[in-house]
Write an enzyme that holds these catalytic residues in place. Sequence first.
Site, PDB file in Angstrom:
ATOM      1  N   TYR A  17     -11.237 -55.809 -32.939  1.00  0.00           N
ATOM      2  CA  TYR A  17     -11.290 -56.224 -31.527  1.00  0.00           C
ATOM      3  C   TYR A  17     -11.129 -57.735 -31.361  1.00  0.00           C
ATOM      4  O   TYR A  17     -11.062 -58.231 -30.245  1.00  0.00           O
ATOM      5  CB  TYR A  17     -12.595 -55.743 -30.865  1.00  0.00           C
ATOM      6  CG  TYR A  17     -13.839 -56.202 -31.581  1.00  0.00           C
ATOM      7  CD1 TYR A  17     -14.418 -55.403 -32.554  1.00  0.00           C
ATOM      8  CD2 TYR A  17     -14.410 -57.435 -31.299  1.00  0.00           C
ATOM      9  CE1 TYR A  17     -15.547 -55.817 -33.238  1.00  0.00           C
ATOM     10  CE2 TYR A  17     -15.532 -57.860 -31.977  1.00  0.00           C
ATOM     11  CZ  TYR A  17     -16.090 -57.052 -32.941  1.00  0.00           C
ATOM     12  OH  TYR A  17     -17.198 -57.467 -33.634  1.00  0.00           O
ATOM     13  N   LYS A  51     -24.694 -50.322 -44.544  1.00  0.00           N
ATOM     14  CA  LYS A  51     -24.687 -48.952 -43.999  1.00  0.00           C
ATOM     15  C   LYS A  51     -24.738 -47.887 -45.091  1.00  0.00           C
ATOM     16  O   LYS A  51     -25.364 -46.848 -44.921  1.00  0.00           O
ATOM     17  CB  LYS A  51     -23.392 -48.703 -43.215  1.00  0.00           C
ATOM     18  CG  LYS A  51     -23.229 -49.513 -41.979  1.00  0.00           C
ATOM     19  CD  LYS A  51     -21.929 -49.109 -41.305  1.00  0.00           C
ATOM     20  CE  LYS A  51     -21.522 -50.149 -40.299  1.00  0.00           C
ATOM     21  NZ  LYS A  51     -20.463 -49.688 -39.402  1.00  0.00           N
ATOM     22  N   THR A  65      -4.931 -48.429 -51.480  1.00  0.00           N
ATOM     23  CA  THR A  65      -5.370 -47.749 -52.708  1.00  0.00           C
ATOM     24  C   THR A  65      -5.315 -46.245 -52.431  1.00  0.00           C
ATOM     25  O   THR A  65      -6.193 -45.686 -51.767  1.00  0.00           O
ATOM     26  CB  THR A  65      -6.811 -48.162 -53.054  1.00  0.00           C
ATOM     27  OG1 THR A  65      -6.892 -49.592 -52.998  1.00  0.00           O
ATOM     28  CG2 THR A  65      -7.227 -47.678 -54.422  1.00  0.00           C
ATOM     29  N   ALA A  94      -8.897 -46.299 -45.719  1.00  0.00           N
ATOM     30  CA  ALA A  94      -9.845 -45.300 -46.223  1.00  0.00           C
ATOM     31  C   ALA A  94     -11.077 -46.003 -46.788  1.00  0.00           C
ATOM     32  O   ALA A  94     -11.689 -45.545 -47.747  1.00  0.00           O
ATOM     33  CB  ALA A  94      -9.179 -44.423 -47.278  1.00  0.00           C
ATOM     34  N   ASP A  99     -21.732 -44.661 -35.214  1.00  0.00           N
ATOM     35  CA  ASP A  99     -20.319 -45.089 -35.286  1.00  0.00           C
ATOM     36  C   ASP A  99     -19.353 -43.941 -35.002  1.00  0.00           C
ATOM     37  O   ASP A  99     -18.341 -44.129 -34.323  1.00  0.00           O
ATOM     38  CB  ASP A  99     -19.988 -45.627 -36.683  1.00  0.00           C
ATOM     39  CG  ASP A  99     -20.619 -46.986 -36.945  1.00  0.00           C
ATOM     40  OD1 ASP A  99     -20.799 -47.751 -35.985  1.00  0.00           O
ATOM     41  OD2 ASP A  99     -20.913 -47.268 -38.124  1.00  0.00           O
ATOM     42  N   GLY A 111     -14.909 -47.926 -45.531  1.00  0.00           N
ATOM     43  CA  GLY A 111     -16.073 -47.378 -44.827  1.00  0.00           C
ATOM     44  C   GLY A 111     -15.697 -46.855 -43.444  1.00  0.00           C
ATOM     45  O   GLY A 111     -15.998 -45.698 -43.095  1.00  0.00           O
TER      46      GLY A 111
END
Length: 277
Positions: free
Chosen positions: A220, A47, A154, A129, A103, A131
């Site tokens: 999910y 992506k 992180t 934090a 998304d 993608g």
Amino acid sequence: MHNAALAQLGLNWRYLAFDVDPAHLREAIAGARRMKFVGLNLTVPHKLLAMEMIDLLDESAAKWGAVNTIRFEARAETGEWRTFAALGDSISEEIRSHGFNTDADAIIRSLHEDLAFHPVGTKVLLLGAGGAGRVAALKLASEGVSELYLVNRTQSKAEAVAGQIAKRFSNCRAVVGYPKSSIDLLLNATSLGLKVDDSLPFDQDQFALRSASAVYDVIYRPAETPLLGAARVAGCRTANGLGMLLHQGAQALEIWTGKPAPLEVMRRALRKNVYGT
Ligand code: ATR
């Protein structure tokens, strides 16, 4: 869910999965274009990589910095770029790739549909934090969340996301760390919970689930992660990420076909495929 939808729409198309090494993504996209694929979906890590490989970026992709849907378009005799769905069999060799992101909208649609959550004026704790976390944070900020608490293993990545929100969506107060009072939503966008024996994705000394009205897990599978199980016991409204998967797919299908997606057909096929029910 796509093949069920294509059958429902009466389209002689097929949706197939290909495992592509990130090092060869550019060649894979070029190959799909030459073979006159209608389009592509991309998943992690493609992506982000594909941003540099697309001829035209839709605002949705440019805004969130990630492409999960490509639509190929061909130059028609009149000179305009048209979708393959509109061109039928007369597709010229002059083809461009058009990149979209479905998304971000899917998160909001699923939160609305599965948790009756509406972002305006709310307080949200977002875990992760990477993608998915970054897109969720920026989208929630753009949709009117007033206080967004960001926690990530992180910390520098959470700080970078908070910095982007401060620059782009100044109506949202982005804070790195846990909230001190109750919140409307806790959203997990880390990968903790994929395995049944994973620990909870937050520090229980710093936050208690009873302080959250609703909890959403982007994961999910399993259907109930340790986080969602604990949230249910604590009395929170809960939902997993299947709705997000459904809506990103439905919107992609609409981009390729130009027709409304048969949402219930897709939902049933997805449930059957993922949970066997
Ligand atoms: P995705 O695109 O699905 O978000 P990703 O970019 O690899 O995938 O992000 C994974 C997220 O899960 C990150 O927030 C990651 O934290 P780091 O940024 O510190 O890597 C988080 N994550 C993964 N494994 C974790 C673990 N064992 N404990 C806590 N957080 C974890």
